[in-house]
Design an enzyme around this catalytic site. Structure first.
Site, PDB file in Angstrom:
ATOM      1  N   GLY A 180       0.727  -5.831   1.643  1.00  0.00           N
ATOM      2  CA  GLY A 180       1.454  -7.096   1.669  1.00  0.00           C
ATOM      3  C   GLY A 180       2.449  -7.485   2.439  1.00  0.00           C
ATOM      4  O   GLY A 180       3.858  -8.159   3.094  1.00  0.00           O
ATOM      5  N   SER A 214       8.156  -4.921   6.563  1.00  0.00           N
ATOM      6  CA  SER A 214       8.618  -5.508   5.439  1.00  0.00           C
ATOM      7  C   SER A 214       9.168  -6.111   3.916  1.00  0.00           C
ATOM      8  O   SER A 214       9.461  -4.998   2.980  1.00  0.00           O
ATOM      9  CB  SER A 214       6.653  -6.214   4.603  1.00  0.00           C
ATOM     10  OG  SER A 214       7.439  -7.606   3.350  1.00  0.00           O
ATOM     11  N   THR A 244       6.328 -10.729   5.742  1.00  0.00           N
ATOM     12  CA  THR A 244       6.477  -9.085   6.390  1.00  0.00           C
ATOM     13  C   THR A 244       6.084  -9.650   8.120  1.00  0.00           C
ATOM     14  O   THR A 244       5.756 -10.542   8.097  1.00  0.00           O
ATOM     15  CB  THR A 244       4.776  -8.041   6.481  1.00  0.00           C
ATOM     16  OG1 THR A 244       4.457  -7.841   4.899  1.00  0.00           O
ATOM     17  CG2 THR A 244       4.811  -6.939   7.220  1.00  0.00           C
ATOM     18  N   VAL A 245       6.463  -8.486   9.031  1.00  0.00           N
ATOM     19  CA  VAL A 245       7.049  -8.860  10.019  1.00  0.00           C
ATOM     20  C   VAL A 245       6.025  -7.828  10.671  1.00  0.00           C
ATOM     21  O   VAL A 245       6.172  -6.632  10.299  1.00  0.00           O
ATOM     22  CB  VAL A 245       8.371  -8.311  10.826  1.00  0.00           C
ATOM     23  CG1 VAL A 245       8.983  -9.420  10.650  1.00  0.00           C
ATOM     24  CG2 VAL A 245       8.752  -7.456  10.436  1.00  0.00           C
ATOM     25  N   MET A 262       0.097 -10.321   9.306  1.00  0.00           N
ATOM     26  CA  MET A 262       1.194 -10.171   8.468  1.00  0.00           C
ATOM     27  C   MET A 262       1.144 -11.218   7.553  1.00  0.00           C
ATOM     28  O   MET A 262       0.825 -12.120   7.320  1.00  0.00           O
ATOM     29  CB  MET A 262       2.927 -10.121   8.818  1.00  0.00           C
ATOM     30  CG  MET A 262       3.328 -11.057   9.169  1.00  0.00           C
ATOM     31  SD  MET A 262       4.934 -10.945   9.934  1.00  0.00           S
ATOM     32  CE  MET A 262       4.556 -12.377  11.760  1.00  0.00           C
TER      33      MET A 262
END
Length: 535
Positions: free
Chosen positions: A353, A372, A354-355, A435
């Site tokens: 689970g 992330s 950010t870019v 994201m």
């Protein structure tokens, strides 16, 4: 003029973006511009992805940093390649060690949830295997942004302010460098306000000049080790020196005549594939919108509870990938989806689970990359003088020794960040990603079904009002989610909760290539400061 960069009383509309020679889509315009500039200098899509990723550590520090993990799916010369650059727990990280420190669950901030960062190693590995330009040239734009400063964009300010409030609750000395670096004025920077980090620039320069070795074996590794020891952390320079990212084969399911690809565990892309596999068994044709939404939600819920129950480091997983994606198993899970919402329970696929950023170039290469710090800035720990914010990915570990995702030295935890890719007839269609922590697999399901079933273009697919399963029968929906659909879903037993702020519903990017003309079509996220730039 007095203006509010986060106030928009009128709805705006963004068109799909087209290009021919290349394209970069990501959540911050300056980072997208960096990627395009690399393509124009003769770099390929992989070079552009690396440069964009490095720039994002500067211009979107609220989501990622030099101390991040990363995953990538790369299409080169007619083949997909996967890179898992998530880092393991330190060798000193044991359940007994955490319990001895008074913890019954993994802490979410501070030094203890810090695992080995993989992002710098990912950049170097991608460059070495597929890049065209010298590695140092790729990081030069990010170094300049950090050294000269950049104007903070609106959504980044919003997340920065939330992080400032979160970390203000801690008075431990280990958090002071975060405030020195990211709140030097005693507050989060305002939209349009310039922010710079000389330490960040120096660290990126060391990484550039050493092809990331400085981070894992050199002066940066020494600095990380010293700060960790000083503040009770478990990460050591030996953990950094031992790290290598792993090249993997992406995994897939067939959905609507296309192959949808994800990174195998420890990433959570398995959840996406299970949900789409169930929907493929159910069929989507000839049903009304409420039934379609209900089935997509229920399939996602069932896949999620399977993911939470089983996904961890691949070596420690009890069911295999093949068992979790077995056609008969997915069919049996799909048969659990009825007319009413259920409180989902995981299945047992074992038998006997950010870019986020996407890039494409004129040679057909395409990259889907995500990195992330996990929760916002991550652990809240910044190594003094370096600009390196360390992720808190270890927060996902369990301290229950019987749990599949139990903490263990050298083990990689369940990972939320997932890049996606679509192919058809063994040809690239394109990269996609959404994201946002545990929203990511749900976002993948929603944009894939919107494009392949609802026939929406990439921008329209990203614009669609989103839903998010949180627990049991509870579904959060965005404020502009149609009320008639919300009421109809409620009549099917879903507990619908409307949420005013859209930032928790994910932030996505998509690039698709026309197989006949090579023309690129892209979409970018309306919920953030996103940009898709063509060339």
């Amino acid at each position: 003029m007095q203006q509010d960069a986060l106030y928009y009383p009128s709805a705006s509309r963004r068109m799909a973006t087209f290009g021919k020679r290349g394209m970069v889509a990501t959540s911050q315009p300056l980072a997208a511009q960096v990627g395009i500039s690399i393509l124009q200098q003769g770099g390929n899509a992989i070079d552009a992805a690396i440069a964009t990723a490095a720039a994002l550590t500067v211009v979107e520090p609220t989501s990622n940093g030099i101390g991040s993990d990363a995953f990538a799916i790369v299409w080169v010369e007619g083949k997909l390649h996967g890179l898992n650059a998530s880092g393991p727990a330190p060798q000193a990280a044991t359940i007994e060690a955490l319990r001895a420190l008074g913890h019954d669950t993994m802490p979410n901030h501070g030094m203890l949830p810090v695992t080995v960062p993989g992002a710098p190693a990912a950049w170097a590995a991608l460059s070495e295997r597929f890049g065209k330009l010298p590695f140092a040239e790729l990081l030069a734009p990010a170094i300049a942004l950090a050294d000269e400063g950049f104007p903070v964009s609106p959504v980044i300010h919003q997340m920065w302010k939330e992080a400032f409030n979160t970390y203000s609750a801690y008075d431990e000395a280990s958090f002071k460098p975060w405030f020195d670096t990211f709140a030097p004025e005693g507050r989060a920077p305002e939209p349009g306000e310039l922010w710079r980090s000389e330490g960040h620039a120096k660290s990126l320069k060391a990484i550039a000049d050493s092809r990331a070795k400085a981070f894992y074996e050199g002066e940066l590794a020494e600095a990380i080790d010293a700060f960790s020891r000083e503040h009770g952390g478990l990460l050591r320079k030996e953990d950094l020196a031992a790290y290598q990212p792993e090249w993997v084969d992406p995994i897939s399911v067939r959905y609507k005549g296309h192959d949808i690809w994800e990174i195998p565990p420890n990433g959570s892309g398995m959840i996406v594939l299970q949900a789409l596999g169930m929907l493929e068994h159910l069929g989507e044709e000839g049903r009304d919108r409420v039934e379609t939404l209900h089935r997509r939600i229920e399939a996602t819920k069932l896949a999620y509870v399977d993911g939470f129950a089983h996904i961890t480091d691949l070596d420690a997983m009890r069911p295999s990938i093949a068992q979790m994606l077995n056609d008969d198993y997915l069919k049996s899970r799909a048969e659990l989806i009825g007319e009413q919402a259920v409180d989902p329970v995981h299945g047992n696929p074992i038998k006997g689970g950010t870019v986020y950023l996407a890039t494409a170039d004129n040679d057909g290469n395409m990259v889907s990359l995500i990195q992330s710090n996990f929760k916002g800035f991550g652990s809240g720990i910044v190594v003094p003088g370096t600009g390196i914010s360390l992720q808190n990915r270890g927060w996902s570990f369990s301290l229950d020794p019987q749990h599949p995702n139990a903490l263990a030295p050298g083990k990689r935890t369940y990972h939320t960040i997932i890049p996606g890719f679509i192919t058809k007839d063994n040809q690239a269609v394109g990269p996609f990603g959404v994201m946002g922590g545990y929203m990511q697999p749900q976002g993948h399901v929603q944009v894939v079904t919107a494009m392949l079933e609802d026939q929406l273009n990439p921008q329209a697919a990203l614009d669609m009002p989103r839903w998010k399963w949180t627990k049991g029968k509870t579904i959060e929906v965005e404020a502009d989610f149609p009320n008639h659909l919300a009421l109809a879903l409620a009549r099917r037993g879903h507990d619908i909760v409307k949420v005013a702020d859209s930032i928790s519903f994910g932030r996505g990017q998509i690039i698709l290539r026309d197989p006949d003309t090579g023309v690129l079509q892209g979409g970018t996220e309306p919920r953030t400061d996103g940009a898709v730039l063509p060339w």
